[in-house]
Design a protein around this motif. Structure first.
Motif, PDB file in Angstrom:
ATOM      1  N   GLY A  43       4.631   7.665  -1.569  1.00  0.00           N
ATOM      2  CA  GLY A  43       3.579   7.004  -0.812  1.00  0.00           C
ATOM      3  C   GLY A  43       3.742   7.177   0.687  1.00  0.00           C
ATOM      4  O   GLY A  43       2.766   7.448   1.405  1.00  0.00           O
ATOM      5  N   GLY A 116      -2.545  -0.208  -6.476  1.00  0.00           N
ATOM      6  CA  GLY A 116      -1.806   0.215  -5.288  1.00  0.00           C
ATOM      7  C   GLY A 116      -2.711   0.386  -4.086  1.00  0.00           C
ATOM      8  O   GLY A 116      -2.322   0.078  -2.954  1.00  0.00           O
ATOM      9  N   GLY A 120      -2.082  -1.480  -0.655  1.00  0.00           N
ATOM     10  CA  GLY A 120      -1.983  -0.783   0.626  1.00  0.00           C
ATOM     11  C   GLY A 120      -2.973  -1.324   1.645  1.00  0.00           C
ATOM     12  O   GLY A 120      -2.644  -1.487   2.824  1.00  0.00           O
ATOM     13  N   TYR A 154      -0.985   5.422   0.710  1.00  0.00           N
ATOM     14  CA  TYR A 154       0.372   4.973   0.354  1.00  0.00           C
ATOM     15  C   TYR A 154       0.336   4.213  -0.969  1.00  0.00           C
ATOM     16  O   TYR A 154       1.134   4.471  -1.869  1.00  0.00           O
ATOM     17  N   GLY A 157      -0.288   6.513  -3.946  1.00  0.00           N
ATOM     18  CA  GLY A 157       0.916   7.273  -4.279  1.00  0.00           C
ATOM     19  C   GLY A 157       1.961   6.410  -4.958  1.00  0.00           C
ATOM     20  O   GLY A 157       2.568   6.805  -5.961  1.00  0.00           O
ATOM     21  N   LEU A 158       2.187   5.220  -4.425  1.00  0.00           N
ATOM     22  CA  LEU A 158       3.131   4.283  -5.020  1.00  0.00           C
ATOM     23  C   LEU A 158       2.710   3.924  -6.432  1.00  0.00           C
ATOM     24  O   LEU A 158       3.510   3.989  -7.374  1.00  0.00           O
TER      25      LEU A 158
END
Length: 173
Positions: A43, A116, A120, A154, A157-158
């Motif tokens: 992320g 996520g 974010g 981020y 991605g996380l």
């Protein structure tokens, strides 16, 4: 045993009990931590790409990471931009993934990447104030939009890393 309720029957599935114990084992906790750190690294790497785009249009400066070293009083001792970014990376790899893992069930979205993204976006509200360095006009608008995009990326991605490891049959996450 006469009239024993099903939840107290002696025919409990030993595999399910062993699986539950594995989550509480040191190995399981460490594996979850590694997954979180990997998700945070992915992320943060994706977020850095958006920060580089923001820098190229004049909305954000990577030198702003030196603010973190100034807060710690270390800007004279270590290279402030490098160590500020490393501290930022460490934050993206340890506390934020832990918080995401604990809040994921309560976040909107049916999948981890969508949850996520919301995570974010919530994190962005603190970042946008902490790293604001006096942008005005179009630069301020781009700063707000691109840092929001960076934080959503981020979170995606996380969440994608969490999602990947949750769906693997041999994973204990």
């Amino acid at each position: 045993m006469p009239d024993t309720p099903p939840e107290f029957s002696e025919s409990a599935d030993s595999d399910a009990v062993a699986e539950d114990n594995e989550f509480d084992s040191l190995r399981g906790i460490l594996a979850d931590g590694v997954v979180g750190a990997a998700g945070g690294l992915v992320g943060t790497a994706m977020m850095t790409v958006v920060f580089l785009i923001a820098q190229s249009v004049g909305a954000f400066e990577l030198t702003d990471f030196a603010i973190l070293m100034e807060l710690l009083g270390l800007s004279e001792v270590v290279p402030p931009v490098l160590f500020g970014f490393l501290l930022f990376l460490g934050g993206g790899m340890v506390p934020w993934p832990l918080l995401f893992a604990s809040l994921k069930a309560y976040l909107p979205g049916e999948s981890s990447p969508v949850s996520g993204a919301f995570f974010g976006a919530a994190m962005w509200s603190g970042f946008v104030l902490a790293f604001y360095t006096g942008q005005t006009g179009l630069s301020l608008v781009l700063y707000g939009i691109l840092t929001l995009v960076a934080h959503v990326v981020y979170g995606i991605g996380l969440g994608a890393v969490f999602d990947y490891f949750e769906t693997r049959p041999d994973s204990i996450v």
